[in-house]
Write an enzyme that holds these catalytic residues in place. Sequence first.
Site, PDB file in Angstrom:
ATOM      1  N   GLU A   1       0.802  -1.230   0.000  1.00 23.95           N
ATOM      2  CA  GLU A   1       0.000   0.000   0.000  1.00 23.95           C
ATOM      3  C   GLU A   1       0.833   1.278   0.000  1.00 23.95           C
ATOM      4  O   GLU A   1       0.517   2.250   0.672  1.00 23.95           O
ATOM      5  CB  GLU A   1      -0.961   0.013   1.199  1.00 23.95           C
ATOM      6  CG  GLU A   1      -1.881  -1.173   1.292  1.00 23.95           C
ATOM      7  CD  GLU A   1      -2.847  -1.312   0.124  1.00 23.95           C
ATOM      8  OE1 GLU A   1      -2.912  -0.390  -0.713  1.00 23.95           O
ATOM      9  OE2 GLU A   1      -3.531  -2.342   0.039  1.00 23.95           O
ATOM     10  N   GLY A   2       1.915   1.275  -0.776  1.00 24.83           N
ATOM     11  CA  GLY A   2       2.793   2.436  -0.835  1.00 24.83           C
ATOM     12  C   GLY A   2       4.003   2.234   0.046  1.00 24.83           C
ATOM     13  O   GLY A   2       3.883   2.071   1.262  1.00 24.83           O
TER      14      GLY A   2
END
Length: 603
Positions: free
Chosen positions: A443-444
């Site tokens: 997620e990043g």
Amino acid sequence: MANTYIEMETLKFLLFNVHDLKTVLEQEQFAEYDEESIAMMLDSVKDFSDKELYPYYREMDENPAHFKDGEIIVHPQVKKYMKAGGEMGFLSGPFSYEAGGMQMPSMVVHASAFIQETANNHLPGYIGLTVGSAELIVHFGNQFLKDTYVPKMMAGEWSGTMCLTEPQAGSSLSDIVTTAVPNGDSYKINGQKIFISGGDYKGAENIVHLVLARIKGAPAGTKGISLFVVPKNRLDADGNLEYNDVTTVGDFQKMGQRGYCTTHLFFGDKEDCTGWLVGEPNQGLKYMFLMMNGARIAVGRGAAAIATGAYHASVSYAKERPQGRELQRTGKKDASQEQTLIINHPDVRRMLLLQKVITEGSLSLVFLTSRYQDLSQSLPDAESKAKYKLLLEILTPVVKTYPSEMGITSVNNGVQVLGGYGFCSDYILQQYLRDIRISAIYEGTTGIQSQDLLGRKITMENGKALKLLSEEIMNSINESMAHESLKPLAEKLGSKLELTQKVLQSLMGYAMKGDYQRFLADATPFMEFFSTIIMAWQWLDIGREAQKALVSADTSFSTEFYENKIHAMQFYFKYELPKTTGLSEILMDKQALTLNTEKQLFA
């Protein structure tokens, strides 16, 4: 070592005492719940996790999900868990009553998921992604999409995914090339996605993919990305499932979380893949990222859960393993003495305490952030909602990053506690270390989160989010000053807030000159600096709550429990918080040694 992966007393202390769940439950939105019923529910989740999750943790690692004959083969417990998740409300918990859900506070949803993830972090991801994709449909989809997909997903009959990443784009979503061509009320989808967690598995009746793609003629970059529901199997005119030309072309064999399948998908290999637009065209990335706060809290929560399991495994080992002898006052060892347990050695205790402050502090931060999420949605007045939304925004990159990065450090220390055995597959620590490593990428990545914190969240609304956060921390400092034993620690934290202002003043000079590359070059060291201070705040709150309980002779927990929390707080302030001094020197140093120049540094 069965069932030693979590201490429910600490979870409840953080949830009910430190972060005051009662205030959230007083809001009209959550009026159906009370502390007693939630405590009972969490105990039942623990019992379920002991029986249905933890026993399969090592087994799923030793027999990983894999691609065979065009299908992904997963452990049989995956399908059983999805069904149980539907029955027990793991899937419907976060949704409103109107959407068919249980309208449960985010704090409670995260507490339940944390318990499950400490038991077996390979399984809850299947439910987490199904919840995330269903949320996108509920928030932005039309009634047809809601009626067709959401009930089956909440029941655990159909799984869900989020399909963002493509081979040529990676984290650069502006470069995705999957296409969507209008075809009446739907679209023809063509393209491929990689690293799709839970993307397919044998035995699943249906997988509902939420896919980012470009409609023909859309603007370049992120402004031209739309969001589509693209099921593995679509409904025909009679309401029966038929294949929707979504092909699993392979999987990714990973170093950790091996029971949680990760797939490579192709959409439209035979040019017969149908997708349905979610919301408005060209708004897909905006929709996806509106759901990302929850996903990033979940990644931090999962990392904290893995590190917690590792911590308790480390403590269990240290209490049983005799080795060496304690030093006498003379500075010598008495060879005639029996060996002592390694938990009696100061350096081992230091490593265990480091694990403790990272894991418990991380869970505290998860509860604080989810509390802000609850209040930003449930408070009656717009001004208060806006305040907590800003607090949620600024802490989201921190709650994703600190438990992930420091969780790796924590589990690594656990391996060290076991010594040579920690490196052997006979013991579980090596699995925890492999499993947690992905958290800093999910997620990043850490670099992306750090740039988001410094480049967007610190500066948003002319620094309003940072101002609000500073006020929250100052409230904690002022309240702690009333306790003589906490005064020195409160003053230390106050000095670190002043240091933060100096660091930001130095860095903002580059931004004001338009030198944004230099401004963000050290975003990751800034994340470490900033999050270390945030965690000191968490520990001050934990220690203060324990101190108040001791003064008032509160017997909700034992005296030893409260004293241990205070000891852990003192450990954090001695061993962790001082690291910010060195980080501040790095951040305020004028040298720019990482910028791309004509020098061939890596020839």
